[in-house]
Design an enzyme around this catalytic site. Structure first.
Site, PDB file in Angstrom:
ATOM      1  N   ASN A 107       0.817  -1.211   0.000  1.00 42.53           N
ATOM      2  CA  ASN A 107       0.000   0.000   0.000  1.00 42.53           C
ATOM      3  C   ASN A 107       0.855   1.266   0.000  1.00 42.53           C
ATOM      4  O   ASN A 107       1.884   1.322   0.658  1.00 42.53           O
ATOM      5  CB  ASN A 107      -0.944   0.007   1.210  1.00 42.53           C
ATOM      6  CG  ASN A 107      -1.876  -1.176   1.168  1.00 42.53           C
ATOM      7  OD1 ASN A 107      -1.993  -1.868   0.149  1.00 42.53           O
ATOM      8  ND2 ASN A 107      -2.528  -1.454   2.288  1.00 42.53           N
ATOM      9  N   HIS A 124       5.713  -0.596  -2.733  1.00 40.42           N
ATOM     10  CA  HIS A 124       5.227   0.146  -3.918  1.00 40.42           C
ATOM     11  C   HIS A 124       5.213   1.653  -3.681  1.00 40.42           C
ATOM     12  O   HIS A 124       4.384   2.373  -4.237  1.00 40.42           O
ATOM     13  CB  HIS A 124       3.834  -0.373  -4.314  1.00 40.42           C
ATOM     14  CG  HIS A 124       3.856  -1.790  -4.784  1.00 40.42           C
ATOM     15  ND1 HIS A 124       2.752  -2.591  -4.786  1.00 40.42           N
ATOM     16  CD2 HIS A 124       4.872  -2.564  -5.244  1.00 40.42           C
ATOM     17  CE1 HIS A 124       3.084  -3.806  -5.243  1.00 40.42           C
ATOM     18  NE2 HIS A 124       4.351  -3.811  -5.524  1.00 40.42           N
ATOM     19  N   CYS A 160       9.795  21.295  -9.448  1.00 44.54           N
ATOM     20  CA  CYS A 160      10.778  21.297  -8.358  1.00 44.54           C
ATOM     21  C   CYS A 160      11.264  22.721  -8.106  1.00 44.54           C
ATOM     22  O   CYS A 160      11.613  23.436  -9.052  1.00 44.54           O
ATOM     23  CB  CYS A 160      11.954  20.401  -8.726  1.00 44.54           C
ATOM     24  SG  CYS A 160      13.268  20.381  -7.503  1.00 44.54           S
ATOM     25  N   THR A 201      -4.832  -8.973   0.106  1.00 43.73           N
ATOM     26  CA  THR A 201      -4.198  -8.788  -1.198  1.00 43.73           C
ATOM     27  C   THR A 201      -4.683  -9.860  -2.178  1.00 43.73           C
ATOM     28  O   THR A 201      -5.014 -10.971  -1.773  1.00 43.73           O
ATOM     29  CB  THR A 201      -2.651  -8.844  -1.094  1.00 43.73           C
ATOM     30  OG1 THR A 201      -2.090  -8.680  -2.389  1.00 43.73           O
ATOM     31  CG2 THR A 201      -2.171 -10.163  -0.503  1.00 43.73           C
ATOM     32  N   ASN A 226      -8.446 -12.825   4.148  1.00 45.73           N
ATOM     33  CA  ASN A 226      -8.865 -12.096   2.950  1.00 45.73           C
ATOM     34  C   ASN A 226     -10.379 -12.205   2.804  1.00 45.73           C
ATOM     35  O   ASN A 226     -10.993 -13.121   3.355  1.00 45.73           O
ATOM     36  CB  ASN A 226      -8.171 -12.688   1.712  1.00 45.73           C
ATOM     37  CG  ASN A 226      -7.984 -11.635   0.622  1.00 45.73           C
ATOM     38  OD1 ASN A 226      -7.445 -10.562   0.877  1.00 45.73           O
ATOM     39  ND2 ASN A 226      -8.466 -11.925  -0.567  1.00 45.73           N
TER      40      ASN A 226
HETATM   41  N1  APR Z   1     -10.797  -7.204   4.186  1.00 44.02           N
HETATM   42  C1  APR Z   1      -9.972  -8.176   3.677  1.00 44.02           C
HETATM   43  N2  APR Z   1      -9.705  -8.317   2.338  1.00 44.02           N
HETATM   44  C2  APR Z   1     -10.314  -7.445   1.508  1.00 44.02           C
HETATM   45  C3  APR Z   1     -11.203  -6.419   1.963  1.00 44.02           C
HETATM   46  C4  APR Z   1     -11.426  -6.329   3.376  1.00 44.02           C
HETATM   47  N3  APR Z   1     -12.234  -5.411   3.907  1.00 44.02           N
HETATM   48  N4  APR Z   1     -11.680  -5.736   0.873  1.00 44.02           N
HETATM   49  C5  APR Z   1     -11.088  -6.307  -0.223  1.00 44.02           C
HETATM   50  N5  APR Z   1     -10.290  -7.333   0.169  1.00 44.02           N
HETATM   51  C6  APR Z   1      -9.443  -8.199  -0.669  1.00 44.02           C
HETATM   52  C7  APR Z   1     -10.001  -8.458  -2.063  1.00 44.02           C
HETATM   53  O1  APR Z   1     -10.794  -9.621  -2.033  1.00 44.02           O
HETATM   54  C8  APR Z   1      -8.740  -8.662  -2.893  1.00 44.02           C
HETATM   55  O2  APR Z   1      -8.340 -10.046  -2.867  1.00 44.02           O
HETATM   56  O3  APR Z   1      -8.246  -7.498  -0.871  1.00 44.02           O
HETATM   57  C9  APR Z   1      -7.679  -7.841  -2.142  1.00 44.02           C
HETATM   58  C10 APR Z   1      -7.284  -6.545  -2.825  1.00 44.02           C
HETATM   59  O4  APR Z   1      -6.607  -6.891  -3.995  1.00 44.02           O
HETATM   60  P1  APR Z   1      -6.074  -5.743  -4.994  1.00 44.02           P
HETATM   61  O5  APR Z   1      -7.116  -4.734  -5.164  1.00 44.02           O
HETATM   62  O6  APR Z   1      -5.528  -6.455  -6.183  1.00 44.02           O
HETATM   63  O7  APR Z   1      -4.903  -5.036  -4.172  1.00 44.02           O
HETATM   64  P2  APR Z   1      -3.389  -5.506  -3.977  1.00 44.02           P
HETATM   65  O8  APR Z   1      -3.290  -6.996  -3.946  1.00 44.02           O
HETATM   66  O9  APR Z   1      -2.855  -4.762  -2.833  1.00 44.02           O
HETATM   67  O10 APR Z   1      -2.724  -4.953  -5.334  1.00 44.02           O
HETATM   68  C11 APR Z   1      -1.336  -5.098  -5.495  1.00 44.02           C
HETATM   69  O11 APR Z   1      -1.392  -3.789  -7.490  1.00 44.02           O
HETATM   70  O12 APR Z   1      -2.361  -2.065  -8.576  1.00 44.02           O
HETATM   71  C12 APR Z   1      -1.208  -2.448  -7.953  1.00 44.02           C
HETATM   72  O13 APR Z   1       0.449  -1.135  -6.881  1.00 44.02           O
HETATM   73  C13 APR Z   1      -0.866  -1.588  -6.748  1.00 44.02           C
HETATM   74  O14 APR Z   1      -0.015  -2.290  -4.592  1.00 44.02           O
HETATM   75  C14 APR Z   1      -0.971  -2.562  -5.570  1.00 44.02           C
HETATM   76  C15 APR Z   1      -0.753  -3.908  -6.228  1.00 44.02           C
END
Ligand code: APR
Length: 258
Positions: A107, A124, A160, A201, A226
């Site tokens: 995040n 990130h 800048c 994630t 998750n």
């Molecule tokens: N509690 C637990 N899990 C949750 C919740 C919640 N309240 N809400 C959503 N989720 C889960 C979703 O089911 C999904 O599997 O969190 C996950 C979010 O996944 P992504 O949106 O893909 O986020 P992330 O895995 O952090 O993305 C990775 O992708 O876009 C790039 O740089 C960005 O750091 C990011 C990276």
């Protein structure tokens, strides 16, 4: 929906209690209950509505910097209005219960820090840390005058004060490598931990998504919290499906009685 301690297996609770070093690996899901939109959650995820290559990539920054900055300013405003939720606070509490806690996040928000977690490894990048694309000078905070409403429409990239080059957003963009130093710190923590706790994630974006598997290959117990199953579901030793803001505090309470 309350989550009763009985919902957690005895082996899971014991594995947490016996861990000297826990590595927590978080994604956008942990900040969802704070009102920060995730990227790929079904229907609501940002990437279902905007093209990441357009608003969050190196090629986007080269070709249409105004578009990238407009989108970043919108997300920045969302973060400024957000507050850490119970899951962020539960991790800060967990750190007081184990010998070593490493916190590795994908995040770019600062909610872990605002919840009291001192040293956070941001794989990130950080929205609150833009820097000059020319001389590399670091900046902090919103760089656009408050009267420029962040509604996602294109805005002129800030310049800048030192070298007048364009300032670039703090988050790591698609098409950009992660910082070697940051990567090494995260990989070291994964190799050394007894338990890796994966929270919120999709486990899709590499190389970050490989880190929990590095912990597993070094003998760590893998635990996932998750909202829905994902690619880690077949790799983990324990999985609890539910909202992080509900499940994580309940798990810490059940494992450590606090
Ligand atoms: N509690 C637990 N899990 C949750 C919740 C919640 N309240 N809400 C959503 N989720 C889960 C979703 O089911 C999904 O599997 O969190 C996950 C979010 O996944 P992504 O949106 O893909 O986020 P992330 O895995 O952090 O993305 C990775 O992708 O876009 C790039 O740089 C960005 O750091 C990011 C990276």
């Amino acid at each position: 929906m309350a989550f009763a301690g009985a919902a957690f297996s005895k082996q899971l609770l014991l594995s947490l209690r016996l861990s000297r070093h826990i590595a927590v690996f978080t994604g956008a899901g942990i900040s969802a209950e704070s009102g920060i939109t995730t990227f790929r959650t079904a229907q609501t995820g940002l990437w279902h509505h905007v093209d990441p290559q357009e608003v969050c990539s190196m090629s986007g920054l080269r070709n249409d910097p105004d578009v990238v900055w407009g989108w970043m300013a919108l997300r920045h405003a969302e973060m400024l209005h957000a507050r850490p939720n119970a899951a962020h606070f539960a991790i800060a509490k967990l750190a007081t219960q184990v010998h070593t806690l490493s916190l590795i996040t994908q995040n770019d928000d600062d909610l872990h820090e605002r919840a009291g977690s001192p040293s956070v490894i941001h794989l990130h990048g950080e929205m609150m840390r833009p820097r000059c694309g020319g001389c590399g000078r670091n900046y902090s905070g919103p760089l656009h005058a408050p009267e420029i409403v962040a509604d996602g429409s294109p805005i002129e990239p800030p310049r800048c004060q030192h070298c007048t080059e364009r300032i670039r957003p703090g988050p790591v963009l698609f098409g950009e490598d992660l910082s070697t130093q940051v990567w090494e710190a995260a990989a070291q923590a994964m190799r050394a931990c007894d338990t890796c706790l994966i929270v919120g994630t999709s486990g899709i974006v590499k190389p970050a998504a490989n880190l929990p598997l590095l912990a597993k290959h070094n003998g760590a117990t893998l635990v996932q919290l998750n909202l829905e199953p994902n690619d880690y579901s077949r790799e983990v030793d324990f999985e609890v499906l539910g909202a992080a803001g509900v499940v994580l505090p309940a798990l810490i309470e059940a494992a450590f009685g606090m």
